[in-house]
Write an enzyme that holds these catalytic residues in place. Structure first.
Site, mmCIF file in Angstrom:
data_model
loop_
_atom_site.group_PDB
_atom_site.id
_atom_site.type_symbol
_atom_site.label_atom_id
_atom_site.label_comp_id
_atom_site.label_asym_id
_atom_site.label_seq_id
_atom_site.Cartn_x
_atom_site.Cartn_y
_atom_site.Cartn_z
ATOM 1 N N CYS A 191 0.830 -1.202 0.000
ATOM 2 C CA CYS A 191 0.000 0.000 0.000
ATOM 3 C C CYS A 191 0.867 1.255 0.000
ATOM 4 O O CYS A 191 1.551 1.509 -0.969
ATOM 5 C CB CYS A 191 -0.978 -0.048 1.180
ATOM 6 S SG CYS A 191 -2.404 1.008 0.905
ATOM 7 N N HIS B 202 -3.617 -5.290 0.733
ATOM 8 C CA HIS B 202 -2.996 -5.666 2.011
ATOM 9 C C HIS B 202 -2.952 -7.182 2.205
ATOM 10 O O HIS B 202 -3.935 -7.773 2.640
ATOM 11 C CB HIS B 202 -3.780 -5.039 3.167
ATOM 12 C CG HIS B 202 -3.589 -3.567 3.282
ATOM 13 N ND1 HIS B 202 -2.610 -3.002 4.070
ATOM 14 C CD2 HIS B 202 -4.217 -2.531 2.678
ATOM 15 C CE1 HIS B 202 -2.649 -1.692 3.962
ATOM 16 N NE2 HIS B 202 -3.628 -1.365 3.120
ATOM 17 N N GLU C 298 -1.543 -8.710 4.519
ATOM 18 C CA GLU C 298 -1.431 -9.066 5.938
ATOM 19 C C GLU C 298 -2.785 -9.258 6.621
ATOM 20 O O GLU C 298 -2.848 -9.776 7.725
ATOM 21 C CB GLU C 298 -0.600 -8.008 6.682
ATOM 22 C CG GLU C 298 -1.245 -6.620 6.841
ATOM 23 C CD GLU C 298 -1.016 -5.705 5.641
ATOM 24 O OE1 GLU C 298 -0.955 -6.209 4.507
ATOM 25 O OE2 GLU C 298 -0.944 -4.480 5.845
HETATM 26 N N1 LIG Z 1 -3.389 2.057 3.568
HETATM 27 C C1 LIG Z 1 -2.454 2.811 2.976
HETATM 28 O O1 LIG Z 1 -1.271 2.566 3.093
HETATM 29 C C2 LIG Z 1 -2.971 4.022 2.279
HETATM 30 C C3 LIG Z 1 -1.908 4.809 1.589
HETATM 31 C C4 LIG Z 1 -2.356 6.202 1.204
HETATM 32 N N2 LIG Z 1 -2.636 6.974 2.366
HETATM 33 C C5 LIG Z 1 -3.602 6.121 0.295
HETATM 34 O O2 LIG Z 1 -4.646 6.583 0.690
HETATM 35 O O3 LIG Z 1 -3.516 5.595 -0.784
#
Ligand SMILES: NC(=O)CC[C@H](N)C(=O)O
Ligand SMILES: Nc1ncnc2c1ncn2[C@@H]1O[C@H](COP(=O)(O)OP(=O)(O)OP(=O)(O)O)[C@@H](O)[C@H]1O
Ligand SMILES: O=c1[nH]c(=O)c2[nH+]cn([C@@H]3O[C@H](COP(=O)(O)O)[C@@H](O)[C@H]3O)c2[nH]1
Ligand SMILES: [Mg+2]
Length: 539
Positions: free
Chosen positions: A86, A181, A183
């Site tokens: 992410c 994600h 995880e």
């Molecule tokens: N969950 C995250 O790592 C989000 C990354 C970043 N803040 C976004 O909105 O894309």
């Protein structure tokens, strides 16, 4: 033995700990460190050759804001594999010459990702295959920004309709990144993907095994402590019990456990803890009745943080006094030089994580970060690197009884945070009896499908005393008595939790018994709040 390891750099995501959990589940040692460590720190960390890979976590921030955190550039210069998740992907793209833009649409929740099967990370990993032969992954997304241009050398690895670059890789340099994600459990193949990275791509040895860990930890404790004496705050909870068993194995009678009865323990808890440790583990345990001291200091105080601070302070007073007493009691003793605690890895991460400086304090825990300078004792915390379920595994390997190892956690401030507002002995006595009934029935009721008791099906359950009175009718008479709330939650990490859907029959039994058996309580309620926005304890 030197463990091979994975470094997780934390950019402040709510789920960074889960990355570490998954890696540990694969029997690989890993550590979480703040993302703002220096390049020199990273090089030093990697110097002995045990570092096999780096994972960059998510974050609430956006990489195109000037003020936000970047990964130390050294991360990309060590020649070891890197996985960005992410925000970790976004910062990798940004730092290596790609482009990240604010999206117009936030993507939050489940998504179907087309996985191009030609990278080492995703090869042959899919939830299903489309008729056209396209591998698909069911994943969890939580982002608003996206990579719009890959850095030189990268190729596309995954995409969704709204996020064309949902995964990218530079396989020559072994850099991989995913927008989703892996995880979280909602990403079905998440575990497989993380294992693929850690085991196959990084080639890390699976040498993190609790059975083997005992001998290592024992050696370490002996080397640290030498011939000095140690006192350990023993609560009878999982962490301090396992710490006690481990340290006792290492240094035997140099260890004295101090069990503090602060007047805020559960029914018969004191006797139970003493039976267990003195009877079965042969450790030296001193039981200190400090209930007058604690309740005296707490009298008239109703603000939750003020109560917590007083309890923390009085704990330290008791430990200091007991350390000194050892010397007075035994001519050959030099007095304890060490205070041992059952501090575990989540305590450490939560009090030292990358964003902790900015995070607000929800609750002050008595044992973390709050110890005074003039304590005069060195700290021994042999469980500092372990997660709760590793502590439990270790407990089993040390031969502690199942019931002790799988107890629900009980907070150090005890009933002090379960009696709302001012604490009075009368309230504590009522609460103890009501709580004992609740726990007894949770152990009695079994879920037919799983065959497990509701005690085992919940992660933590307890009763809360509300200092308000309500009107009731009992045996044709009027009552005007106190209210209690039952609380039962299910969670794996205690960071988030759902209230447990206990069977009505169980609630009915508990309510009936409390109102009939505990004179002074005439109403029972059930707490149906999840965390967040509520917390598990009421204070
Ligand atoms: N969950 C995250 O790592 C989000 C990354 C970043 N803040 C976004 O909105 O894309
Ligand atoms: N009544 C007590 N007497 C002595 N020490 C205590 C007491 N309560 C808590 N402590 C100390 O505070 C530490 C933190 O408490 P905490 O509740 O987090 O852990 P625990 O009680 O060992 O395990 P669990 O999380 O399963 O309850 C304990 O490891 C122990 O060292
Ligand atoms: O040892 C402890 N000292 C404390 O001061 C403390 N406060 C909360 N807890 C425990 O932490 C977990 C999360 O609790 P909350 O959702 O109420 O913050 C739950 O398991 C709580 O019981 C504590 N444990
Ligand atoms: Mg406890």
């Amino acid at each position: 033995m030197q463990h091979q390891k994975i470094l997780i750099l934390d950019f402040g995501s709510q789920v960074t700990q889960l990355i570490a959990r998954r890696v540990r589940d694969a029997h690989v040692f890993c550590e979480v460190h703040p993302c703002d460590v220096s390049d020199d720190w990273v090089r030093e960390y990697a110097k002995d050759g045990t570092l096999k890979g780096i994972i960059l976590s998510g974050s609430h921030a956006s990489v195109y804001e000037d003020t936000t955190d970047k990964a130390p550039q050294a991360v990309f210069e060590l020649g070891i594999p890197v996985l960005g998740i992410c925000y970790g992907m976004q910062t990798m793209a940004h730092q290596l010459g790609g482009k990240v833009e604010g999206g117009h649409k936030r993507e939050f929740g489940s998504a179907d990702v087309r996985a191009r099967g030609h990278t080492a990370l995703l090869k042959d990993i899919a939830d299903y295959t489309t008729p056209e032969g396209q591998g698909m992954l069911d994943v969890w997304m939580s982002h608003g920004d996206k990579v719009t241009e890959m850095p030189p050398g990268f190729k596309l690895m995954a995409s969704t309709d709204s996020c064309p670059i949902a995964g990218m890789a530079d396989e020559d340099r072994r850099f991989y990144a995913v927008q989703f994600h892996p995880e979280v459990t909602h990403t079905k193949q998440g575990n497989a993907i993380l294992k693929r990275f850690v085991l196959d791509i990084c080639g890390t040895r699976q040498d993190w095994v609790m059975g083997d860990y005992i001998s290592e930890a024992v050696e370490k404790i002996r080397a640290q402590v030498g011939d000095e004496e140690v006192i350990l705050g023993l609560s009878g909870g999982v962490d301090s019990s396992v710490a006690a068993a481990l340290i006792h194995r290492a240094i035997g009678d140099q260890l004295t456990c101090v069990f503090v009865d602060h007047g805020l323990l559960r029914l018969n808890e004191g006797d139970m803890v003493m039976d267990m440790f003195v009877g079965k583990l042969h450790a030296k345990v001193i039981r200190v009745d400090a209930s007058d001291q604690f309740l005296g200091q707490l009298a008239g105080v109703s603000e939750p943080e003020a109560k917590r601070k007083i309890i923390g302070r009085e704990f330290v007073e008791v430990f200091k006094a007991e350390a000194a007493k050892l010397k007075a009691a035994n001519a050959s003793s030099k007095g304890a030089k060490w205070l041992a605690q059952g501090t575990i890895y989540p305590d450490v991460i939560e009090s030292g994580g990358a964003k902790s400086k900015k995070a607000v304090t929800i609750k002050s825990h008595h044992n973390v970060g709050g110890l005074p300078e003039q304590l005069g004792l060195k700290l021994l915390e042999p469980l500092r690197e372990l997660f709760k379920d590793e502590v439990r595994e270790l407990g089993v390997a040390l031969g502690l009884p199942h019931d002790m190892v799988y107890r629900h956690p009980f907070p150090g401030p005890g009933l002090g945070v379960r009696i709302l507002g001012e604490i009075k002995k009368e309230y504590a006595d009522l609460l103890r009896r009501a709580d004992a009934i609740f726990i007894e029935e949770l152990r009695n009721f079994r879920d037919e499908a799983s065959g497990k008791t509701w005690y085992d099906l919940t992660s933590q359950a307890f009763t809360v005393f509300l200092p308000v009175k309500s009107v009731g009718v009992m045996g044709d008479g009027r009552t005007y008595d106190y209210v209690v709330a039952l609380r039962a939650v299910q969670t794996s990490d205690f960071m988030t939790a759902d209230w447990a859907e206990l069977p009505y029959a169980l609630l009915k039994k508990v309510s009936g018994r409390i109102i009939n058996e505990v004179r002074g309580i005439n109403r029972v309620t059930y707490d149906v709040s999840s965390k967040p926005p509520a917390t598990i304890e009421w204070e």
